[in-house]
Design an enzyme around this catalytic site. Structure first.
Site, short mmCIF file in Angstrom:
data_model
loop_
_atom_site.label_atom_id
_atom_site.label_comp_id
_atom_site.label_asym_id
_atom_site.label_seq_id
_atom_site.Cartn_x
_atom_site.Cartn_y
_atom_site.Cartn_z
CG ASP A 64 -0.36 -0.55 2.48
OD1 ASP A 64 0.87 -0.54 2.61
OD2 ASP A 64 -1.11 -1.01 3.35
CG ASN A 133 -9.23 -1.58 11.74
OD1 ASN A 133 -8.35 -2.31 11.27
ND2 ASN A 133 -9.55 -0.42 11.20
CG HIS A 135 -6.07 -2.38 8.72
ND1 HIS A 135 -6.19 -1.08 9.20
CD2 HIS A 135 -4.76 -2.68 8.89
CE1 HIS A 135 -5.02 -0.64 9.61
NE2 HIS A 135 -4.13 -1.61 9.45
CD GLU A 140 -8.92 1.06 7.71
OE1 GLU A 140 -8.74 0.05 8.41
OE2 GLU A 140 -8.47 2.20 8.00
C1 F6R Z 1 1.35 -1.80 6.24
C2 F6R Z 1 -0.05 -2.19 6.26
C3 F6R Z 1 -0.85 -2.28 7.52
C4 F6R Z 1 -0.04 -2.63 8.77
C5 F6R Z 1 -0.94 -2.63 10.00
C6 F6R Z 1 -0.17 -2.96 11.26
O1 F6R Z 1 1.86 -1.81 4.93
O2 F6R Z 1 -0.57 -2.43 5.25
O3 F6R Z 1 -1.85 -3.24 7.36
O4 F6R Z 1 0.56 -3.88 8.59
O5 F6R Z 1 -1.54 -1.39 10.15
O6 F6R Z 1 0.77 -1.96 11.51
P1 F6R Z 1 1.91 -2.15 12.61
O7 F6R Z 1 2.74 -3.31 12.16
O8 F6R Z 1 2.68 -0.87 12.59
O9 F6R Z 1 1.22 -2.42 13.88
#
Ligand code: F6R
Length: 257
Positions: A64, A133, A135, A140
């Site tokens: 992303d 959440n 994702h 989301e």
């Molecule tokens: C990152 C992404 C997100 C993160 C998620 C967890 O490229 O797509 O899905 O993997 O928000 O973030 P952290 O690892 O910082 O807790």
């Protein structure tokens, strides 16, 4: 799903790096799907420590990117991937792909990105973190389970969670481009990493809840080769925690009558 529960970041890094190195050495992994955020950092660091020349030949596709952050902004995922993945693993920057969140036509950019992934033969192993959440990528809750790469709006809770990287919460972009859940499911293998008690509820819903767009990570229950790599805190709410531990022990010690 294979659920692996380990002691902490050191073991998680070693396990994830071992899985990737094995795939690279055997020729099973040529294209790596890479995530940003804190979760995969231990794996990138362990891979850098155990670096082998074959790693430099990998192609990489990011999950992303924020909309509106120039690639050179230190918090753009272009920059994060360059720092944490391209430089550490000594990849050829020409083989590392991140969607362009500043493209004039974002829908066209998403189509281009999907086509580039297909032209590379698809992703062999996709690394994932999980949001509190549920994702994965920036899919989301309520995301279509068969979605493809597309622009999405970030939830307020996700922007709050990511504010730690920006200092000021108002600086966190409101929109992103993200691989879809269908795109992620197309990877030959997926490895999701979660650490800390803040992820325990999302992990429970993803692994043991119903497959539901309200917990996007639960779609991984439909994947044939999904490994969920957890520390003790993130595994705390799993009803079958002991069963997962026993199963992993049997993998190591072999099946006994
Ligand atoms: C990152 C992404 C997100 C993160 C998620 C967890 O490229 O797509 O899905 O993997 O928000 O973030 P952290 O690892 O910082 O807790």
């Amino acid at each position: 799903m294979r659920v692996v529960i380990l002691d902490g970041a050191g073991d998680i890094g070693a396990f994830g790096a071992g899985l990737i190195l094995d795939g690279v050495v055997r020729g099973r992994i040529r294209t790596l799907g890479v995530a940003t955020g804190s979760s995969p950092l231990a794996i990138y660091r362990a891979l850098a420590d155990q670096w082998i020349p074959a790693l430099a030949h990998l192609d990489a596709f990011a999950l992303d990117e924020y909309v509106g952050l120039p690639a050179e902004d230190p918090q753009s995922y272009h920059s994060v991937i360059r720092r944490e993945v391209t430089d550490r693993l000594r990849l050829d920057p020409a083989n590392v792909h991140v969607p362009d969140g500043c493209a004039a036509d974002l829908d066209a950019e998403c189509e281009r990105y999907e086509a580039a992934m297909a032209a590379a033969g698809g992703v062999d192993l996709q690394l994932l973190g999980i949001g509190r959440n549920g994702h994965i990528g920036f899919n989301e809750p309520s995301s279509s389970l068969s979605s493809r790469t597309r622009p999405k709006t970030l939830m307020a809770a996700t922007r709050r969670d990511n504010a730690r990287f920006f200092g000021d919460p108002d600086l966190v972009p409101r929109h992103c481009l993200t691989q879809g859940l269908g795109t992620i499911l197309d990877a030959a293998e997926v490895l999701l990493v979660a650490q800390g008690s803040g992820k325990a509820e999302a992990v429970r819903a993803a692994v043991e809840g119903p497959v539901s767009s309200m917990c996007p990570a639960s779609v991984l229950q439909l994947h044939r080769r999904a490994t969920i790599l957890l520390d003790e805190e993130a595994a705390r709410q799993l009803a079958l925690r002991q069963y997962y531990l026993d199963t992993e022990k049997n993998r190591i010690e072999g099946l006994r009558p």
